[in-house]
Design an enzyme around this catalytic site. Structure first.
Site, PDB file in Angstrom:
ATOM      1  CG  HIS A 208      -1.789  -1.192   1.323  1.00  0.00           C
ATOM      2  ND1 HIS A 208      -2.622  -1.593   0.319  1.00  0.00           N
ATOM      3  CD2 HIS A 208      -1.927  -2.109   2.326  1.00  0.00           C
ATOM      4  CE1 HIS A 208      -3.253  -2.706   0.684  1.00  0.00           C
ATOM      5  NE2 HIS A 208      -2.838  -3.041   1.895  1.00  0.00           N
TER       6      HIS A 208
ATOM      7  CG  HIS B 241      -6.053  -6.076   0.617  1.00  0.00           C
ATOM      8  ND1 HIS B 241      -6.961  -5.518   1.471  1.00  0.00           N
ATOM      9  CD2 HIS B 241      -4.840  -5.889   1.163  1.00  0.00           C
ATOM     10  CE1 HIS B 241      -6.315  -5.017   2.501  1.00  0.00           C
ATOM     11  NE2 HIS B 241      -5.029  -5.222   2.348  1.00  0.00           N
TER      12      HIS B 241
END
Ligand SMILES: Nc1ncnc2c1ncn2[C@@H]1O[C@H](COP(=O)(O)OP(=O)(O)OP(=O)(O)O)[C@@H](O)[C@H]1O
Ligand SMILES: [Mg+2]
Lengths: 340, 194
Positions: free
Chosen positions: A67, A229
């Site tokens: 991330h 995700h």
């Protein structure tokens, strides 16, 4: 060695790496080489922590890797004290989180900022229990800004996504000002109810060790409501012009935020990893024109990559309620971190 | 039946072998309704369990279970790490009082439920553990009973964890955590109960 990796179905994954299993550790080493002026690691962990610790409550966040710049890019004065990096898209383990907590405590306690995913919640909870056994005061704030997911007893609840970065910034500012742990916790609990996010994806993210995208979209397809995700969203559709995407996301987010008679808002347009900045600005332009329909003032904005999903193509829009000017001051205060 | 230290060690080493063997399958199951990492998470964790256990020359039940718990907590990550970790931690605590297999596994189930707040029918590893505990109470744990419990997760709709995000689409798929727990108990049958 030729730097390509055979994935399943014989597709070749092109990434500038040495080996899929080494990505997290080598990235961490690279970050420390580059920024050792104010960041350091903790031996035998994947924790990045600020060198100069003020005598205040320490904010600790983290989660799976992939991330970037979240969360290590937000460690430094006025934001996070430490970030814990898990495996790619997998929550870090309690022992690692515990090390981050111990190193972050200056006797004023530690506040954990956790994204609402089952894995993160349980690992941070275990670490919190372990730290309490060592007499460290710990509180936690759970971020669940993704309104694509219904919040019901039949799901794991709304997910925590890009809005988390705004929580880091606002609470980081107040922690820096010397606010006590309990007050930070109440402020944070109220804050998260005023932050809403929705994302869209044009393609899935490829976890190096998996070697192929987590989901597949057809050539002219997009998906509304994906998680960071690649969790499924609420609708697949043919690719729409930016204006129409802005209209849909803005509409849903504003109907959420207007339940509180909001007058002032802030906006965060977040790239998911493989979307050029120019597209983020095209989209921002459409969002602003769309918002003309509403009686609100935009008092803060951020455009860029803050909470990505490796190489996913797409973006997310976050709306935060800023009727309380103290929040805006906190968002605008200068910070000593890499990627704000 | 009692779980001696030697048996506990053999059980967990067998579990590790099964996980390594079925690593890709577990990840494929997770790819269908989750994020595709259950196989690699469990492989990393059980590998660490093996390393810890091989250091113990004279196994003692509580110590074996505790070493397994520590390895799982610190190496698995994800949702299954704290869940399996809590299970083995509770078993290790209980082993100080009794080494009765039924009581140990029941304590493990309590650990999972305490950590994950899931109930029977939510399509999680609890759906393997709960029927196993019942079968152990009657001294009737067999491989068939385990397979039946695991297969019964297929028609369920996931209400906990990542799989709950796909909602209706989780129906018809096996729960990866239920399957990995299935391997845990087949290993128990092979090493201890047979
Ligand atoms: N609340 C819960 N209670 C019991 N079992 C659960 C719960 N949530 C998930 N599980 C089990 O965990 C399994 C998934 O584990 P896995 O190792 O894939 O972690 P994960 O959910 O992908 O974690 P992360 O989101 O951090 O990546 C599921 O198949 C299910 O059996
Ligand atoms: Mg998973």
């Amino acid at each position: 060695m030729v730097p390509v990796f055979k994935a399943k179905e014989d597709k070749i994954m092109k990434k500038i790496i040495n080996h899929p299993s080494q990505v997290v550790d080598e990235m961490l080493k690279g970050m420390l080489y580059a920024h050792s002026d104010f960041l350091e690691g903790i031996d035998e962990t994947r924790v990045i922590i600020e060198k100069d610790k003020q005598p205040t409550v320490g904010l600790v966040s983290g989660g799976g890797s992939g991330h970037e710049p979240a969360h290590a890019g937000f460690v430094g004065e006025g934001m996070l004290r430490a970030a814990v990096l898990g495996e790619m898209f997998t929550s870090p383990t309690p022992d690692q989180i515990l090390e981050a907590i111990k190193a972050s405590d200056t006797g004023h306690g530690v506040l954990l900022i956790v994204k609402n995913y089952t894995g993160d919640v349980m690992n941070f909870d275990m670490a919190k229990e372990m730290a309490e056994m060592e007499d460290i005061q710990v509180a936690s704030v759970l971020v669940d800004d993704d309104i694509a997911v219904e919040d019901s007893t039949y799901t794991a609840g709304k997910r925590g996504v890009a809005g988390t970065v705004l929580v880091h910034k606002i609470l980081g500012h107040f922690a820096h000002e010397g606010m006590a742990l309990n007050d930070l916790k109440s402020l944070g609990d109220a804050l998260v109810t005023d932050i809403h996010t929705l994302g869209v994806a044009l393609s899935g993210a490829t976890v190096p060790e998996v070697g192929k995208p987590g989901f597949h979209l057809g050539e002219s397809e997009m998906e509304y409501g994906v998680g960071i995700h690649g969790e499924p969203g609420y609708r697949r559709d043919t690719l729409k012009p930016s204006r129409e995407i802005a209209k849909e996301l803005t509409g849903k987010l504003m109907s959420e935020i207007m339940t509180k008679k909001t007058k002032k808002i802030g906006l965060l347009v977040n790239g998911l990893g493989a979307t050029p900045l120019q597209e983020l600005y095209v989209f921002y332009n459409d969002v602003i024109e769309e918002l003309a329909k509403y009686d609100v003032e935009i008092v803060f904005n951020k455009i860029g990559d803050f909470m990505t999903s490796i190489d996913m193509t797409g973006l997310s829009l976050t709306v935060i309620r800023l009727d309380d000017d103290k929040r805006t001051v906190a968002l605008e205060a200068p910070v000593g971190v890499l990627n704000w | 039946m009692e779980l001696t230290g030697d048996k506990a060690k053999a059980w967990l080493l067998n579990f590790e072998a099964k996980i390594q063997e079925h690593k890709a399958y577990l990840s494929d199951l997770d790819q269908a309704i989750g994020d595709g990492d259950h196989g690699s998470n469990m492989a990393r964790g059980t590998e660490a369990v093996k390393v810890n256990l091989e250091k113990i020359a004279e196994p003692e039940t509580a110590e074996v279970l505790k070493q397994a718990a520590m390895a799982l907590i610190s190496k698995v990550g994800g949702a299954s790490g704290p869940l399996y970790g809590s299970a083995f931690m509770q078993m290790a605590k209980t082993a100080k009082e009794t080494t009765d297999i039924h009581e140990l596994i029941e304590a493990g189930l309590e650990g999972i439920k305490h950590r994950g707040k899931a109930d029977v029918g939510d399509k999680t590893m609890v759906d393997t553990w709960a029927p196993v505990v019942e079968a152990l109470a009657k001294d009737a744990l067999t491989n068939e009973a385990i397979t039946q419990a695991v297969d019964a997760t297929k028609p369920l709709k996931a209400k906990k964890g990542r799989a709950s995000y796909v909602g209706e689409r989780s129906i018809g798929a096996l729960d990866p955590g239920a399957v990995s727990s299935g391997y845990l108990f087949t290993a128990l049958v092979e090493e201890v109960l047979q």
